[in-house]
Every structure is written in C-alpha cells, then in structure tokens.
Scaffold this active site. Structure first.
Site, PDB file in Angstrom:
ATOM      1  N   PRO A  14      27.681 -10.210   3.522  1.00  0.00           N
ATOM      2  CA  PRO A  14      26.992 -10.461   2.761  1.00  0.00           C
ATOM      3  C   PRO A  14      27.608  -9.809   1.351  1.00  0.00           C
ATOM      4  O   PRO A  14      28.725  -9.349   1.080  1.00  0.00           O
ATOM      5  CB  PRO A  14      25.973  -8.618   2.544  1.00  0.00           C
ATOM      6  N   ASN A  15      26.582 -10.813   0.446  1.00  0.00           N
ATOM      7  CA  ASN A  15      27.213 -10.701  -1.577  1.00  0.00           C
ATOM      8  C   ASN A  15      28.766 -11.008  -1.098  1.00  0.00           C
ATOM      9  O   ASN A  15      29.043 -12.147  -2.842  1.00  0.00           O
ATOM     10  CB  ASN A  15      28.193  -9.290  -2.093  1.00  0.00           C
ATOM     11  N   ARG A  22      31.378 -12.648  -8.882  1.00  0.00           N
ATOM     12  CA  ARG A  22      31.841 -10.618  -8.720  1.00  0.00           C
ATOM     13  C   ARG A  22      33.022 -10.069  -8.326  1.00  0.00           C
ATOM     14  O   ARG A  22      33.897 -10.478  -8.012  1.00  0.00           O
ATOM     15  CB  ARG A  22      31.132 -11.060  -6.919  1.00  0.00           C
ATOM     16  N   TYR A  27      38.198  -9.394  -6.527  1.00  0.00           N
ATOM     17  CA  TYR A  27      38.134 -10.644  -5.395  1.00  0.00           C
ATOM     18  C   TYR A  27      38.374 -11.840  -5.326  1.00  0.00           C
ATOM     19  O   TYR A  27      38.445 -12.868  -5.132  1.00  0.00           O
ATOM     20  CB  TYR A  27      36.199 -11.006  -5.054  1.00  0.00           C
ATOM     21  N   ASN A  78      34.909 -12.351   8.055  1.00  0.00           N
ATOM     22  CA  ASN A  78      34.794 -11.478   6.568  1.00  0.00           C
ATOM     23  C   ASN A  78      33.573 -10.483   6.519  1.00  0.00           C
ATOM     24  O   ASN A  78      33.088 -11.662   6.212  1.00  0.00           O
ATOM     25  CB  ASN A  78      35.111 -12.350   5.317  1.00  0.00           C
ATOM     26  N   ALA A  81      31.027  -5.884   3.770  1.00  0.00           N
ATOM     27  CA  ALA A  81      29.808  -4.765   4.498  1.00  0.00           C
ATOM     28  C   ALA A  81      30.174  -4.174   5.681  1.00  0.00           C
ATOM     29  O   ALA A  81      30.077  -3.471   5.858  1.00  0.00           O
ATOM     30  CB  ALA A  81      28.919  -3.823   3.233  1.00  0.00           C
ATOM     31  N   HIS A  84      31.941  -2.374   7.821  1.00  0.00           N
ATOM     32  CA  HIS A  84      31.825  -1.075   7.985  1.00  0.00           C
ATOM     33  C   HIS A  84      31.129   0.098   8.350  1.00  0.00           C
ATOM     34  O   HIS A  84      30.918   1.234   8.535  1.00  0.00           O
ATOM     35  CB  HIS A  84      32.422  -0.036   6.097  1.00  0.00           C
ATOM     36  N   ASP A  91      29.428  -4.530  18.745  1.00  0.00           N
ATOM     37  CA  ASP A  91      28.340  -5.005  19.882  1.00  0.00           C
ATOM     38  C   ASP A  91      28.487  -5.511  20.519  1.00  0.00           C
ATOM     39  O   ASP A  91      29.152  -6.125  21.832  1.00  0.00           O
ATOM     40  CB  ASP A  91      27.095  -4.286  20.288  1.00  0.00           C
ATOM     41  N   GLU A 102      39.906 -10.980  11.211  1.00  0.00           N
ATOM     42  CA  GLU A 102      39.436 -10.206  10.901  1.00  0.00           C
ATOM     43  C   GLU A 102      40.201 -11.018   9.305  1.00  0.00           C
ATOM     44  O   GLU A 102      41.369  -9.985   8.929  1.00  0.00           O
ATOM     45  CB  GLU A 102      39.094  -8.870  10.602  1.00  0.00           C
ATOM     46  N   HIS A 104      39.979 -10.337   5.225  1.00  0.00           N
ATOM     47  CA  HIS A 104      39.507  -9.488   4.039  1.00  0.00           C
ATOM     48  C   HIS A 104      40.532 -10.071   2.621  1.00  0.00           C
ATOM     49  O   HIS A 104      41.669 -10.075   2.812  1.00  0.00           O
ATOM     50  CB  HIS A 104      39.148  -8.190   3.787  1.00  0.00           C
ATOM     51  N   LEU A 105      39.528 -10.310   1.545  1.00  0.00           N
ATOM     52  CA  LEU A 105      39.697 -10.672   0.025  1.00  0.00           C
ATOM     53  C   LEU A 105      41.066 -10.045  -0.557  1.00  0.00           C
ATOM     54  O   LEU A 105      41.691  -9.974  -0.699  1.00  0.00           O
ATOM     55  CB  LEU A 105      39.421 -11.414  -0.989  1.00  0.00           C
ATOM     56  N   SER A 106      40.007  -8.810  -0.157  1.00  0.00           N
ATOM     57  CA  SER A 106      40.758  -7.704  -0.801  1.00  0.00           C
ATOM     58  C   SER A 106      41.386  -6.655   0.017  1.00  0.00           C
ATOM     59  O   SER A 106      41.436  -7.091   1.176  1.00  0.00           O
ATOM     60  CB  SER A 106      39.377  -6.710  -1.999  1.00  0.00           C
ATOM     61  N   ARG A 111      41.051   1.139  -1.324  1.00  0.00           N
ATOM     62  CA  ARG A 111      39.765   0.873  -2.303  1.00  0.00           C
ATOM     63  C   ARG A 111      38.774   2.656  -1.606  1.00  0.00           C
ATOM     64  O   ARG A 111      39.899   3.200  -1.610  1.00  0.00           O
ATOM     65  CB  ARG A 111      39.306   0.116  -1.738  1.00  0.00           C
ATOM     66  N   ARG A 115      35.606   2.428   3.304  1.00  0.00           N
ATOM     67  CA  ARG A 115      36.300   1.082   3.724  1.00  0.00           C
ATOM     68  C   ARG A 115      37.022   0.884   4.528  1.00  0.00           C
ATOM     69  O   ARG A 115      37.886  -0.016   4.929  1.00  0.00           O
ATOM     70  CB  ARG A 115      36.548   0.156   2.102  1.00  0.00           C
TER      71      ARG A 115
HETATM   72  C1  DQA Z   1      35.887  -7.430   1.481  1.00  0.00           C
HETATM   73  C2  DQA Z   1      35.892  -6.136   2.143  1.00  0.00           C
HETATM   74  C3  DQA Z   1      34.477  -5.344   2.037  1.00  0.00           C
HETATM   75  O1  DQA Z   1      35.251  -3.675   1.806  1.00  0.00           O
HETATM   76  C4  DQA Z   1      33.486  -5.768   0.976  1.00  0.00           C
HETATM   77  O2  DQA Z   1      32.192  -4.764   1.079  1.00  0.00           O
HETATM   78  C5  DQA Z   1      33.079  -7.442   0.994  1.00  0.00           C
HETATM   79  C6  DQA Z   1      34.125  -7.994   0.749  1.00  0.00           C
HETATM   80  C7  DQA Z   1      36.472  -8.305   0.823  1.00  0.00           C
HETATM   81  O3  DQA Z   1      37.035  -9.770   1.924  1.00  0.00           O
HETATM   82  O4  DQA Z   1      37.701  -7.975   0.610  1.00  0.00           O
HETATM   83  O5  DQA Z   1      31.961  -7.207   0.320  1.00  0.00           O
HETATM   84  O6  DQA Z   1      35.055  -7.729   3.147  1.00  0.00           O
END
Ligand code: DQA
Length: 149
Positions: A14-15, A22, A27, A78, A81, A84, A91, A102, A104-106, A111, A115
C-alpha cells in the site's frame, strides 16, 4: 533453444503507488513506473523476466504471493505497511517453496518504533533496507545468486 526461466515476482504494497511524491525525503523521487522499468532492465541483464505489481489491498497481495509461488521462481516483496501488521501475509509466506527477499526503500529500524517489527522478515531469506531504489537492484542480484546455487 534455451528455456526462459520463470519470472521473478516483485510485489509492492500500500501507498507505494504514490512513490515520487510521497515523502520524497524518506522514499526518494523515483516513481513506481520508473522503479518497474529499472527492475525490468536489471532482471533482463541477469537473464530473468519480472512480474512487477503494486496493490493497496491486503487480500490482493496475499493472492499475488500465492501466484508468485505457482508461477514464479522467486519473490521480492515490499509489503509496505502490511510488513508490520499482516499475519495473513506471514501465513502465506511460510508456505512458499520459492525464495523470498524482503525489501524496503527506507530503513524502518531508524524510524517509528512500530516499524521495527516485520512479519515478512520471519519468512524471508534476506532483507535489504534503507538503500532506496538501489535496494531493488540488489534484491534482484541476490535472487539471481540464490537461484544459481
Ligand atoms: C516501506 C517502509 C514501511 O514502514 C512503510 O509503511 C512503507 C514503505 C519502505 O519501502 O521503506 O510504506 O516499506
């Protein structure tokens, strides 16, 4: 003729459709479309095709993870959210026969406290975080290395 390997699935939660606008200070400025093209080019150089997708819906992400296991050779995830929060994702991830990375950009550990826990990490072979879009390139390299073993 050499047979093309199954594609590497790169799934985004998501997002992440908002990438580029964003919180660019967290990011970066790369858009989702640019990230998809970058992954396609990197995967091609490594001899793979990618299936690159993004969804804002948890159930859809679970469906795609199942599909990655059936139709793909590896999963780069990725989960944003849902990383977490999602036991549904955990599952399904523990049922996979294909390797999971896995990404993640950040760096979520640097943070908010909430997270710092990842359901995805519990089932992932490896985790790459905090390196922005380059983390996707590194994930693809990691997958190619794992598949060669
Ligand atoms: C994220 C890190 C997550 O904590 C966050 O909810 C995101 C992006 C990242 O790519 O840094 O939406 O997965």
């Amino acid at each position: 003729m050499e047979r093309m390997p199954k594609p590497i699935y790169v799934l985004n939660g998501p997002n992440l459709n908002l990438l580029g606008t964003r919180q660019p200070e967290i990011y970066g400025t790369t858009t989702l479309d640019e990230l998809a093209s970058r992954c396609e080019a990197k995967a091609k150089a490594l001899g793979y095709a990618v299936v690159f997708r993004q969804t804002n819906h948890e159930g859809e992400l679970v469906d795609w993870v199942q599909e990655a296991n059936r139709e793909g050779c590896a999963l780069i995830l990725n989960a944003a959210a849902y990383t977490h929060t999602s036991i549904a994702l955990y599952d399904v991830l523990v049922t996979l026969g294909v390797p999971v990375i896995e990404v993640h950009l950040s760096n979520p550990h640097a943070r908010d406290v909430f997270r710092r826990h990842s359901y995805v990490s519990l089932a992932a072979k490896g985790v790459i975080m905090g390196l922005g879009a380059a983390g996707y390139d590194l994930s693809l390299e990691a997958v190619a290395g794992l598949l060669k073993q």
